[in-house]
Design an enzyme around this catalytic site. Structure first.
Site: not given
Length: 505
Positions: A235-236, A240, A257, A291
């Site tokens: 995610g963003s 994270g 990630e 991403c």
């Protein structure tokens, strides 16, 4: 019920995932194609999440004793089910995430590929034999199953990211609890149905694969549970930075990630025909919502005008519309928030001195065709310098063009962002290519030559550095994240020598 929601319901029925309208719920599923409701589900309470983790722990305690090659049979069966249902699951990805037809199918193919890799891996979970200084001794390492793996995934790869983690986790002897994005719940139910059927066919423990539905509270319950040995979160960067300290506080493991702000350097020697093709897919594929999407072009000043003109011509012929139409190349943004972020970023870039070359507006012809979806013309913005908005990741199809004069300047611009996921250079000069791939070149986890940054193969480890989180998934030795290492020393002599020459008598 709309045609799209009826189609989603029919697909779920064929996959054995139940009826998305079977009861009242607090989670409303909408398709970005037209904004209409395609399901209504009930989220799990925090107590229910804890129960799911408990059942997953019990499944792990059975599964870890199964030999790894036998565990591979589960993943092989899952891969066969994915092949059988590729068209249906690919269509559901398009319906729920807005990916074009080809990308929806491609995401399912990615799942099949990781299953193939994991089946082979089930016979290759190698440790090492290590030289020891003590006579009559043998030292080695073994890799053992880790435990419950929590997977938190984002909307843009609603099924592939789960498979990257689950296929490896299953052959490594782990169980999996998956918390999908609240924007893509139906694809998660479909995958869970296939995983359940695969487990039934091979006699694997019940609850080896589980799904929890919900928003932030459900994710936090999974992250905070001490029985979850590894949290793999996609995610963003903001997400994270919240997940990592919570997992660390209980001394758990995290695999992150996170965001990307990927660039391509286009050198003076570049094959521009090749570069344009690579740039356009990387920048507008998935409507710029990967991403690994290409967000910055760093182009040699001598070819800047030529490249921008070629890109503009390519952008202005892109078919925009429903991702269910085979001719479409640019589908919708996921929701209104993404649409507003797209507009705000372009406005800020123009305020910073940027020139809007093309795009940047709502694609009214597509929006009229499919109702309430948010469709845009992908934008190219020519920038005089790298400003803060250029350094920020906007999850939308905006491509910033920046000039450079020498390669050192280009690499410095390339690396001058917080993220470090994927990167590329277009050049026919071997010295430039090798410099870009060297320790003083790209600072990203993925670095490509003469292809864009988007579209990774299963065989390589996927992930990045800096604000991208440092995690690695998929191929290479990424499997080690899902196991624990034990170093073993065996004394087969009649003596008891100590290491480092220590004497204790």
């Amino acid at each position: 019920m709309t045609d799209i929601s009826t189609r989603a319901r029919d697909i779920l029925t064929r996959l054995g995932a139940g009826d998305p309208f079977s009861g009242e719920g607090d989670l409303i599923c909408r398709s970005p194609i037209d904004g209409h409701e395609i399901g209504r589900l009930r989220g799990h309470t925090t107590a229910e999440v804890a129960d799911v983790v408990g059942r997953s722990q019990a499944a792990f305690e059975q599964w870890r004793s199964v030999p790894a090659p036998v565990r591979g049979a589960l993943v092989r069966e899952l891969g066969e089910l994915l092949r059988e249902h590729k068209d249906d699951l690919g269509a559901l990805v398009s319906i729920e995430a807005g990916k074009i037809h080809s990308e929806g199918l491609g995401e399912v193919q990615e799942m099949i590929d990781i299953c193939d890799l994991a089946v082979g891996l089930s016979r290759q979970l190698h440790g090492l034999t290590i030289a020891t200084e003590r006579p009559g001794h043998r030292m080695m390492e073994q890799w053992h199953p880790l435990g419950v793996v929590g997977v938190i995934s984002a909307f843009n790869f609603p099924v592939a990211v789960w498979s990257w983690n689950s296929a490896l986790a299953f052959v490594c002897g782990d169980s999996v609890v998956w918390k999908p994005s609240e924007k893509t719940l139906l694809t998660a139910l479909a995958c869970q149905a296939l995983a359940t059927e695969a487990a039934r066919r091979v006699g694997a423990p019940e609850h080896l694969s589980s799904v929890v539905l919900g928003e932030r509270a459900a994710g936090e319950a999974l992250v905070d549970d001490p029985r979850v040995a590894l949290v793999s979160a996609t995610g963003s960067t903001r997400m994270g930075k919240e997940v990592a300290p919570r997992v660390a506080a209980r001394l758990g493991r995290s695999l992150l990630e996170l965001g990307g702000n990927n660039a391509a350097i286009v050198a003076q020697s570049a094959d521009l025909d090749l570069a344009v093709r690579g740039i356009v897919f990387s920048a507008v594929g998935t409507a710029g919502q990967r991403c690994t999407s290409l967000r910055r072009i760093i182009v040699h000043e001598s070819i800047r005008e030529d490249l921008v003109a070629r890109l503009r011509a390519a952008y202005e012929t892109l078919p925009i519309g429903s991702p269910l139409e085979p001719s479409t190349l640019v589908g919708p943004l996921i929701d209104e928030n993404a649409f507003r972020a797209f507009g705000a970023a372009i406005t800020q870039a123009q305020s910073d001195g940027g020139t809007l070359v093309t795009g940047g507006t709502q694609a009214s012809e597509a929006s009229d065709e499919v109702g309430g979806g948010f469709y845009v013309h992908p934008a190219i913005v020519d920038m005089p310098k790298q400003t803060e908005i250029v350094k920020a990741e906007t999850f939308a199809p905006i491509l910033y063009v920046l000039p450079y004069q020498d390669l050192d300047e280009a690499i410095a611009l390339h690396n001058d962002v917080a993220q470090g996921l994927s990167s590329s250079i277009f050049t026919l000069d071997v010295r430039e290519a090798e410099s870009f791939l060297s320790a003083t070149g790209s600072d990203c986890g993925i670095a490509n030559v003469n292809l864009g940054p988007s579209g990774a193969e299963i065989g390589g480890a996927f992930g990045g550095e800096k604000d991208t989180g440092g995690g690695r998934e998929s191929g290479s030795d990424a499997w080690r994240s899902y196991m624990r290492r034990a170093t073993n020393t065996v004394n087969y002599s009649t003596e008891l020598p100590l290491a480092q020459g220590v004497e204790f008598v």
